[in-house]
Motif scaffolding. Structure first.
Motif, PDB file in Angstrom:
ATOM      1  N   PRO A   1     -52.166  13.240  67.583  1.00 22.85           N
ATOM      2  CA  PRO A   1     -52.202  11.826  67.093  1.00 22.85           C
ATOM      3  C   PRO A   1     -51.675  10.883  68.554  1.00 22.85           C
ATOM      4  N   VAL A   2     -52.528   9.662  68.610  1.00 20.26           N
ATOM      5  CA  VAL A   2     -52.245   8.988  69.941  1.00 20.26           C
ATOM      6  C   VAL A   2     -51.972   7.518  69.587  1.00 20.26           C
ATOM      7  N   GLU A   3     -50.677   6.897  69.950  1.00 13.88           N
ATOM      8  CA  GLU A   3     -50.432   5.574  69.548  1.00 13.88           C
ATOM      9  C   GLU A   3     -50.544   4.743  70.809  1.00 13.88           C
ATOM     10  N   LEU A   4     -50.630   3.498  70.774  1.00 14.65           N
ATOM     11  CA  LEU A   4     -50.682   2.884  72.061  1.00 14.65           C
ATOM     12  C   LEU A   4     -49.426   1.920  71.610  1.00 14.65           C
ATOM     13  N   TRP A   5     -48.628   1.408  73.074  1.00 13.96           N
ATOM     14  CA  TRP A   5     -47.483   0.912  73.003  1.00 13.96           C
ATOM     15  C   TRP A   5     -47.437   0.019  73.873  1.00 13.96           C
ATOM     16  N   ASP A   6     -46.996  -1.442  73.620  1.00 16.81           N
ATOM     17  CA  ASP A   6     -46.838  -2.494  74.703  1.00 16.81           C
ATOM     18  C   ASP A   6     -45.970  -1.862  75.861  1.00 16.81           C
ATOM     19  N   GLU A   7     -46.408  -1.868  77.121  1.00 13.27           N
ATOM     20  CA  GLU A   7     -45.771  -1.642  78.324  1.00 13.27           C
ATOM     21  C   GLU A   7     -45.531  -2.835  78.987  1.00 13.27           C
ATOM     22  N   ARG A   8     -45.400  -3.996  78.334  1.00 17.78           N
ATOM     23  CA  ARG A   8     -45.052  -5.204  79.346  1.00 17.78           C
ATOM     24  C   ARG A   8     -43.862  -4.927  79.927  1.00 17.78           C
ATOM     25  N   LEU A   9     -43.807  -5.126  81.345  1.00 18.74           N
ATOM     26  CA  LEU A   9     -42.756  -5.234  82.333  1.00 18.74           C
ATOM     27  C   LEU A   9     -42.180  -4.104  82.565  1.00 18.74           C
TER      28      LEU A   9
ATOM     29  N   ARG B   1     -57.066   2.049  76.517  1.00 21.78           N
ATOM     30  CA  ARG B   1     -57.593   2.217  75.002  1.00 21.78           C
ATOM     31  C   ARG B   1     -58.697   3.550  75.193  1.00 21.78           C
ATOM     32  N   GLY B   2     -59.379   3.496  76.206  1.00 21.09           N
ATOM     33  CA  GLY B   2     -60.458   4.640  76.512  1.00 21.09           C
ATOM     34  C   GLY B   2     -59.651   5.895  76.665  1.00 21.09           C
ATOM     35  N   PHE B   3     -58.559   5.852  77.414  1.00 20.47           N
ATOM     36  CA  PHE B   3     -57.771   6.984  77.898  1.00 20.47           C
ATOM     37  C   PHE B   3     -57.164   7.516  76.412  1.00 20.47           C
ATOM     38  N   ALA B   4     -56.693   6.831  75.901  1.00 22.03           N
ATOM     39  CA  ALA B   4     -55.936   7.313  74.451  1.00 22.03           C
ATOM     40  C   ALA B   4     -56.884   7.771  73.554  1.00 22.03           C
ATOM     41  N   LYS B   5     -58.118   7.221  73.602  1.00 22.80           N
ATOM     42  CA  LYS B   5     -59.343   7.755  72.662  1.00 22.80           C
ATOM     43  C   LYS B   5     -59.340   9.310  73.167  1.00 22.80           C
ATOM     44  N   SER B   6     -59.836   9.372  74.594  1.00 27.49           N
ATOM     45  CA  SER B   6     -60.154  10.765  75.184  1.00 27.49           C
ATOM     46  C   SER B   6     -58.882  11.714  74.800  1.00 27.49           C
ATOM     47  N   ILE B   7     -57.631  11.161  75.166  1.00 29.71           N
ATOM     48  CA  ILE B   7     -56.550  12.187  74.716  1.00 29.71           C
ATOM     49  C   ILE B   7     -56.552  12.647  73.229  1.00 29.71           C
TER      50      ILE B   7
ATOM     51  N   GLY C   1     -44.751  10.415  76.385  1.00 34.26           N
ATOM     52  CA  GLY C   1     -45.245   9.068  76.753  1.00 34.26           C
ATOM     53  C   GLY C   1     -45.967   9.086  78.167  1.00 34.26           C
ATOM     54  N   LEU C   2     -47.165   8.229  78.175  1.00 33.70           N
ATOM     55  CA  LEU C   2     -47.882   8.319  79.427  1.00 33.70           C
ATOM     56  C   LEU C   2     -48.072   6.712  79.901  1.00 33.70           C
ATOM     57  N   ASP C   3     -47.729   6.575  81.111  1.00 32.82           N
ATOM     58  CA  ASP C   3     -48.151   5.231  81.841  1.00 32.82           C
ATOM     59  C   ASP C   3     -49.357   5.832  82.536  1.00 32.82           C
ATOM     60  N   PHE C   4     -50.729   5.301  82.291  1.00 28.08           N
ATOM     61  CA  PHE C   4     -51.831   5.515  82.656  1.00 28.08           C
ATOM     62  C   PHE C   4     -52.172   4.490  83.559  1.00 28.08           C
TER      63      PHE C   4
ATOM     64  N   ALA D   1     -44.426  21.652  73.524  1.00 26.72           N
ATOM     65  CA  ALA D   1     -44.694  21.594  72.232  1.00 26.72           C
ATOM     66  C   ALA D   1     -44.861  20.193  71.713  1.00 26.72           C
ATOM     67  N   VAL D   2     -45.518  19.238  72.184  1.00 29.95           N
ATOM     68  CA  VAL D   2     -45.757  18.057  72.020  1.00 29.95           C
ATOM     69  C   VAL D   2     -46.531  17.688  70.690  1.00 29.95           C
ATOM     70  N   GLU D   3     -46.214  17.035  69.816  1.00 28.08           N
ATOM     71  CA  GLU D   3     -46.900  16.849  68.503  1.00 28.08           C
ATOM     72  C   GLU D   3     -47.595  15.325  68.649  1.00 28.08           C
ATOM     73  N   SER D   4     -47.315  14.517  69.356  1.00 25.30           N
ATOM     74  CA  SER D   4     -47.643  13.299  69.275  1.00 25.30           C
ATOM     75  C   SER D   4     -47.829  12.454  70.530  1.00 25.30           C
ATOM     76  N   VAL D   5     -48.493  11.578  71.059  1.00 22.29           N
ATOM     77  CA  VAL D   5     -48.737  10.733  72.225  1.00 22.29           C
ATOM     78  C   VAL D   5     -48.605   9.382  72.247  1.00 22.29           C
ATOM     79  N   VAL D   6     -47.894   8.677  73.158  1.00 21.74           N
ATOM     80  CA  VAL D   6     -47.692   7.426  73.160  1.00 21.74           C
ATOM     81  C   VAL D   6     -48.294   7.027  74.625  1.00 21.74           C
ATOM     82  N   VAL D   7     -49.118   6.018  74.798  1.00 19.46           N
ATOM     83  CA  VAL D   7     -49.732   5.661  75.860  1.00 19.46           C
ATOM     84  C   VAL D   7     -49.374   4.232  75.957  1.00 19.46           C
TER      85      VAL D   7
END
Length: 145
Positions: free
Chosen positions: A90-98, A77-83, A5-8, A53-59
């Motif tokens: 595989p990279v998925e975007l996830w609502d990080e509200r609050l 979104r650009g960061f996720a595409k670059s990753i 999980g990444l908080d960019f 040994a990470v297999e997927s990423v959530v931004v």
């Protein structure tokens, strides 16, 4: 299967990793970077992906309180595409509200000093992003059973 999980943010990126079963998120570090040397950020993330040994990423995807995307959302979104492009995962975007506000409250309740909070808040926000993602996926898989 481990998930990252990444908080960019504009100068830092909080990093969290799931346990091998994908149940819990643990904060790993906060990476500090400068915009014109973002390749160093990708190098560090790549190293952590290899080490764990990470297999997927959530931004985390910044949204405002009513659910519309914030000004930082385009950068995320650009960061996720670059990753995805650079690290071939595989990279998925996830609502990080609050999440940053929630992380701040958690750290305050744990009596963490203001100086220390500033150093770890992005890592803790990454934990909250990843944990909410893991919880949602676990709930979805239970419904399918």
């Amino acid at each position: 299967m481990r998930i990252m999980g990444l908080d960019f943010g504009s100068v830092t990126c909080g990093v969290a990793i799931s346990d091998p079963l994908g149940w819990t998120a643990q904060g790993i570090e906060t990476i500090h970077y400068v915009e014109h040397k973002k390749n160093l950020l990708f190098d560090r993330i790549g190293q952590l992906i290899h080490d764990y040994a990470v297999e997927s990423v959530v931004v985390g995807l910044p949204k405002d309180l009513i659910g519309t995307e914030s000004a930082r959302a385009e950068a995320s979104r650009g960061f996720a595409k670059s990753i995805h492009r650079k690290l071939k995962l595989p990279v998925e975007l996830w609502d990080e509200r609050l999440t940053t506000m929630a992380a701040e409250r958690i750290l305050i309740s744990a009596d963490v000093s203001r100086k220390k909070r500033k150093q770890v808040i992005d890592k803790e926000a990454a934990v909250l992003i990843l944990q909410s993602y893991l919880d949602k996926k676990r709930m979805e898989s239970k419904k399918d059973e």
